[in-house]
Design an enzyme around this catalytic site. Structure first.
Site, mmCIF file in Angstrom:
data_model
loop_
_atom_site.group_PDB
_atom_site.id
_atom_site.type_symbol
_atom_site.label_atom_id
_atom_site.label_comp_id
_atom_site.label_asym_id
_atom_site.label_seq_id
_atom_site.Cartn_x
_atom_site.Cartn_y
_atom_site.Cartn_z
ATOM 1 C CE LYS A 22 -3.735 -0.493 2.504
ATOM 2 N NZ LYS A 22 -4.316 -0.706 3.836
ATOM 3 N NE ARG A 91 -5.209 3.535 3.911
ATOM 4 C CZ ARG A 91 -5.296 3.707 2.608
ATOM 5 N NH1 ARG A 91 -4.648 4.734 2.035
ATOM 6 N NH2 ARG A 91 -5.983 2.871 1.879
ATOM 7 N N GLY A 100 -8.254 -6.876 4.297
ATOM 8 C CA GLY A 100 -9.132 -6.943 5.456
ATOM 9 C C GLY A 100 -8.584 -7.743 6.631
ATOM 10 C CG MET A 102 -2.860 -7.177 9.159
ATOM 11 S SD MET A 102 -1.159 -6.827 8.795
ATOM 12 C CE MET A 102 -1.260 -6.231 7.140
ATOM 13 N NE ARG A 335 -5.557 -4.680 -3.691
ATOM 14 C CZ ARG A 335 -6.147 -4.734 -2.524
ATOM 15 N NH1 ARG A 335 -5.447 -4.645 -1.424
ATOM 16 N NH2 ARG A 335 -7.443 -4.882 -2.434
ATOM 17 C CG HIS A 451 -6.567 -40.542 2.196
ATOM 18 N ND1 HIS A 451 -7.750 -40.927 1.587
ATOM 19 C CD2 HIS A 451 -5.620 -41.356 1.735
ATOM 20 C CE1 HIS A 451 -7.500 -41.951 0.792
ATOM 21 N NE2 HIS A 451 -6.208 -42.239 0.856
ATOM 22 C CB SER A 780 11.511 -42.576 -16.132
ATOM 23 O OG SER A 780 10.329 -41.898 -15.788
ATOM 24 C CB CYS A 848 6.869 -41.175 -14.935
ATOM 25 S SG CYS A 848 7.666 -42.386 -13.888
ATOM 26 C CE1 TYR A 868 9.315 -38.892 -19.706
ATOM 27 C CE2 TYR A 868 11.337 -39.035 -20.996
ATOM 28 C CZ TYR A 868 10.414 -39.614 -20.146
ATOM 29 O OH TYR A 868 10.574 -40.906 -19.731
HETATM 30 P P1 ADP Z 1 -7.739 -2.237 3.887
HETATM 31 O O1 ADP Z 1 -6.361 -2.641 3.547
HETATM 32 O O2 ADP Z 1 -8.436 -3.173 4.797
HETATM 33 O O3 ADP Z 1 -8.522 -1.866 2.663
HETATM 34 P P2 ADP Z 1 -7.261 0.557 4.251
HETATM 35 O O4 ADP Z 1 -6.069 1.033 4.973
HETATM 36 O O5 ADP Z 1 -7.209 0.635 2.785
HETATM 37 O O6 ADP Z 1 -7.615 -0.894 4.750
HETATM 38 O O7 ADP Z 1 -8.431 1.479 4.794
HETATM 39 C C1 ADP Z 1 -9.746 1.086 5.046
HETATM 40 C C2 ADP Z 1 -10.703 2.061 4.378
HETATM 41 O O8 ADP Z 1 -10.475 3.405 4.834
HETATM 42 C C3 ADP Z 1 -10.522 2.083 2.888
HETATM 43 O O9 ADP Z 1 -11.789 2.128 2.287
HETATM 44 C C4 ADP Z 1 -9.789 3.363 2.629
HETATM 45 O O10 ADP Z 1 -10.077 3.886 1.368
HETATM 46 C C5 ADP Z 1 -10.276 4.264 3.731
HETATM 47 N N1 ADP Z 1 -9.243 5.233 4.046
HETATM 48 C C6 ADP Z 1 -8.005 4.995 4.461
HETATM 49 N N2 ADP Z 1 -7.294 6.112 4.599
HETATM 50 C C7 ADP Z 1 -8.123 7.127 4.266
HETATM 51 C C8 ADP Z 1 -7.971 8.556 4.179
HETATM 52 N N3 ADP Z 1 -6.823 9.117 4.461
HETATM 53 N N4 ADP Z 1 -9.026 9.265 3.804
HETATM 54 C C9 ADP Z 1 -10.210 8.658 3.504
HETATM 55 N N5 ADP Z 1 -10.427 7.331 3.554
HETATM 56 C C10 ADP Z 1 -9.380 6.562 3.926
HETATM 57 MG MG MG Z 2 -7.699 -0.780 1.266
#
Ligand code: ADP
Ligand code: MG
Ligand code: MG
Length: 895
Positions: A22, A91, A100, A102, A335, A451, A780, A848, A868
């Site tokens: 990120k 963040r 989601g 962390m 990303r 299994h 083989s 094989c 192969y």
């Molecule tokens: P995740 O990795 O779980 O998506 P994020 O760090 O991206 O967590 O943040 C969770 C939510 O908060 C996301 O929808 C993101 O766009 C929003 N968010 C994070 N930072 C800001 C910011 N500076 N201003 C507005 N919204 C934010």
């Molecule tokens: Mg995010």
């Protein structure tokens, strides 16, 4: 000392190790001039230091303070100021995206004073109090570890007091009341008041994000995705953009192409007057991007232009988060987007057409695993379906059948043409016949390496395992769902091996168009986009690859399919099935035979039968090499069960009707009984113990080849001797094979080339490969047995007992039976290949074992320069694709 904290301006997309994905991408976008709220990243190094020491690294707080000052300068606002305060988000963001898993805290910097300042400055008190209650809620949950339900209950109480349901129905006074309630929850739950000091809030949030690296769900996710546990997360501190300032504001997520199908065109969700998490949390129905266009054309146009730019810059489909604050657009994340297998293929060829990537890069954008997914039949997702429970997706595919609870019933029903789903608590090797007969396998216990899972994957059977919510009672022949619904034997169920879902009744399935294409029943030109993409990428892979791909096939039907799927020969044709069924009786006679003459009589009967089997296989593989393995398994596998026969004989003796043959047979069964058949009298040892057996097989093979050749065909037999550990064993058998070749030549006057080689499946064979090569035309690697004998693992025993424990404990990352153990077994492969070729340059070397169809293992075999790989017919396209990727990518990363 290197700094812990880095402004967005100082990073770039390559710096994922240090800044997390990120942070690296926020930096990249910042430097591209895309509107991103300013901020800084606390690097993963700090997180690792924190997790190791249990306290914040020295100097970190001071560095953060410095960067906050810079940020204040850029925004013209001050953190926590009573008037016009700076608010930030804190963040998480690791090297590999863990969506989601962390934590993130928004609106840090609000307190009792600054909330009033924010209200006054924006002229929007509702927005200010909404932001404050969000901070209290996230801080309470994430930093203080309080139960989220308390906060939700308080919100529900206020809503129901007012008689409303939506969050937008709450006015400023309601939100003020909510803030008071939330503060009470925090005081009661944590024993302290919510910290009014913004720096304390900020550092508390940073620490919470660090700790969330080790939350249960994050640990579980990493294990599943094979992400190393010691990377740590970075923390991004970023000025807030407010999507909750009213209807001219909002928050959204989008993809630059459809992540499900790969179709061109932006695709996303938008929510007015909302902050980030609301969009995915499903609190209100979202709008589409077309709606955004209607509401706010300017923001929409800018968004689309940015997405286009990101795609061209990243040369791939991107996934983004954005927020509109009072008509001004901010980008909050991007990303390279996750996608389905179908989308991966389509996007790769579309980007190739668009000139953004070249052919080699396109090949790197898809994987063999994705191709395998495309080859399983799918459920039609359009109709109504009754979900019973969810287990683990163990082996993909869509299977429908009646529930049966034991393997014998599965076999009996299947023989009547009734499709069945075998439902067990867990399976064991005794269930093999049931698993073979079933459309799909469902278990309530065991994980992805149980299994059931391993065997099902091996044979391409759909499997859902570990559906713990189901109470399976095999005695009563029924299972009970969490809601108390009882499904008994004979009721139809459907299981989806790609999602782990279990449904009541019959869910409609559609065959995979990709398989129809490989089968030749759909031409690429007439296929849908996915077929066209597969066709193109397969052609690229074939043009790049060096490794040949063969198939493991024991009969003409499999051989023909393999050939349609692109196999360039057979790498393993087993012969044991040629001794079963009606012919079992001949094997019994062979074992009871006294003297060479009686034995020869049996051989004389077996020879023509075997010859017929081989003729068909040579015909379907006309022009291509066929490697046939001489009889491998221990003889007792062809004999009656010891206990059953003992009882039969005992009863007969008591009643005075003892049959001579049964008594003799029982003695033979006793004689051949072994403590550990896997390491006993089998393979080449059998050939030596029963003179004439391998000669007969070889003669059948060579005569069959001669007959096919006489009829104008082209047969290239390669006779393979199993379980050789010493060159003397091979020499001994080679003499018999020469005899056979002589006899065949006498009978048929055609010219015929054949090779005699050996499997390398014992450590001793690999270690003495230099000697063995003197007597072998080819090697083989039987990597299944080689893995068993190198590790001392009996596969059927270990996979069902302690393997899952080994996975959990991190001793094994992946089963060595699935992906070759490069370090151990792989070393033997290297020694065997190198030393064999030192004796005999140009010695043909193949594989094989099941590993021949495993993507990661294929890359290893390419590195070792084998000639192969051979795998099951359905894996042939996967191996072709991966063999191409291994060359064109240069590396071994299959992710
Ligand atoms: P995740 O990795 O779980 O998506 P994020 O760090 O991206 O967590 O943040 C969770 C939510 O908060 C996301 O929808 C993101 O766009 C929003 N968010 C994070 N930072 C800001 C910011 N500076 N201003 C507005 N919204 C934010
Ligand atoms: Mg995010
Ligand atoms: Mg073997």
């Amino acid at each position: 000392m290197a700094p812990f904290v880095h402004d967005f301006e100082d990073g770039n997309r390559e710096a994922k190790d240090l800044l997390g994905g990120k942070g690296a991408n926020l930096a990249e976008m910042t430097n591209l001039g895309i509107p991103v709220p300013p901020g800084f990243t606390i690097d993963t190094e700090s997180c690792r230091a924190y997790l190791a020491a249990g306290t914040m690294p020295k100097g970190l707080a001071a560095e953060v303070a410095e960067h906050v000052t810079t940020l204040e300068g850029k925004t013209g606002r001050t953190l926590g100021a009573a008037a016009d305060p700076l608010l930030v988000s804190v963040r998480s963001g690791a090297k590999f995206s863990m969506p989601g898993m962390m934590e993130t805290v928004l609106n840090v910097g609000l307190n009792d004073a600054s909330v009033e300042g924010l209200a006054a400055q924006t002229g929007n008190p509702r927005f200010a109090w909404d932001s404050y209650r969000r901070l209290l809620q996230m801080y309470g949950k994430t930093v203080l570890g309080l139960d989220g339900e308390h906060f939700e209950d308080a919100m529900d109480a206020i809503k129901s007091g007012k008689g409303v349901t939506g969050d937008l129905d709450l006015d400023t006074d309601d939100l003020r009341a909510l803030v008071t309630a939330y503060k009470g929850i925090i005081r009661d739950g944590s024993g302290a008041d919510f910290p009014q000091d913004p720096t304390a809030q900020l550092l508390g949030a940073v620490e919470a994000v660090f700790n969330s690296w080790n939350s249960d769900r994050a640990v579980l996710y990493r294990r599943r995705e094979r992400i190393p546990a010691d990377l740590g997360t970075a923390v991004n501190v970023q000025a807030m953009a407010f999507g909750n300032r009213g209807l001219d504001s909002g928050s959204g997520v989008a993809f630059t192409r459809d992540p499900a199908t790969g179709a061109r065109g932006v695709y996303g969700d938008y929510l007015q007057n909302a902050q980030g998490e609301d969009v995915v949390a499903g609190i209100r129905n979202t709008m589409t991007l077309e709606d955004l266009q209607r509401i706010d054309q300017a923001s929409y146009d800018e968004l689309v232009a940015i997405m286009d730019r990101l795609e061209k810059h990243y040369k791939d489909m991107c996934d983004i988060e954005f927020t509109v604050e009072d008509g001004k657009l901010f980008m909050l994340q991007t990303r390279v987007g996750k996608r389905t297998a179908e989308a991966a293929f389509r996007i790769a060829t579309d980007l190739l057409d668009e000139g953004l990537i070249d052919e080699d890069e396109a090949l790197q954008r898809v994987t063999g695993d994705q191709l395998a997914q495309l080859m399983f039949p799918h459920f039609d997702h359009t109709g109504a379906r009754a979900l019973l429970a969810k287990g683990m997706s163990a082996s993909p595919g869509a299977a429908v059948g009646i529930a049966v609870f034991d393997s014998d019933t599965a076999v009996a029903k299947a023989a009547d043409g009734i499709p069945v789903i075998l439902v067990r608590r867990e399976t064991n090797p005794d269930d093999l016949h049931g698993m073979v007969a079933a459309q799909g396998i469902l278990t309530s216990r065991g994980g992805k390496t149980s299994h059931a899972a391993v065997v099902a994957r091996g044979m391409g059977r759909t499997c859902v395992c570990g559906a713990e919510a189901l109470d399976v009672d095999t005695k009563a022949k029924r299972f009970t769902t969490p809601t108390g619904l009882v499904i008994t034997e004979g009721e139809t169920i459907s299981i989806d091996g790609s999602t782990g879902e279990i449904f009541a009744g019959e869910v409609a399935v559609k065959p995979s168009p990709v398989v129809q294409y490989f089968e030749g029943s759909i031409a690429a030109e007439n296929g849908d986009p996915i077929v066209k993409s597969v066709h193109r990428l397969m052609a690229i892979a074939d043009s790049r690859r060096r490794l040949r791909v063969r198939a493991n096939a024991d009969n003409a039907e499999d051989a023909s399919r393999a050939r349609r799927f692109g196999a360039e020969g057979i790498g393993l044709c087993r012969t044991e099935h040629m001794f079963l069924g009606d012919r079992r009786e001949l094997v019994e006679r062979l074992i009871l035979a006294e003297g060479a003459e009686e034995r020869q009589a049996v051989f004389d009967e077996l020879l023509p039968l075997q010859r017929e089997d081989f003729i068909e296989i040579f015909r379907s593989m006309d022009g291509l090499p066929v490697t046939i393995r001489l009889l491998d398994p221990p003889l007792h596998e062809f004999l009656p069960d010891l206990t059953e026969l003992s009882v039969k004989v005992a009863v007969a003796e008591v009643t005075g009707h003892a049959i001579d043959k049964d008594t003799k047979l029982l003695a033979a069964v006793h004689r051949l009984h072994e403590q550990n058949p896997m390491l006993g009298l089998r393979g080449v040892r059998l050939g030596i113990a029963i003179p004439g057996l391998f000669e007969m097989q070889s003669q059948a093979i060579l005569e069959a080849a001669a007959i096919v050749t006489e009829q104008g065909g082209h047969a290239f037999p390669e006779i393979m001797v199993p379980l050789v550990g010493a060159v003397e064993e091979l020499r001994n058998i080679r003499e018999e094979i020469s005899e056979a070749a002589h006899e065949a030549r006498v009978k048929h006057s055609v010219h015929l080339d054949h090779l005699v080689g050996t499997m390398i499946e014992l450590p001793r064979a690999a270690l003495t490969a230099g000697d063995i090569a003197e007597a072998a035309d080819f090697f083989s690697f039987g990597t299944n047995d080689l893995t068993q004998t190198t590790w001392g693992f009996s596969r059927d025993d270990v996979e069902s007992s302690f393997f899952s424990r080994y996975m959990e404990a991190g001793i094994l990352g992946v089963s060595p039976f699935e992906t070759i153990d490069r370090v151990g077994v792989g070393r033997l492969v290297r020694i065997g290949t190198d030393e064999g070729r030192r004796t005999k340059p140009g010695l043909k070397v193949g594989v094989c074992g099941e590993h021949g169809g495993d993507p990661e293992s294929v890359h290893f075999f390419e590195e070792r320069k084998l000639d192969y790989v051979s795998c099951s017919p359905f894996r042939v396209p996967v191996a072709r694709l991966e063999a191409g990727r291994a060359v064109s990518g240069g590396g071994s990363d299959t992710r």
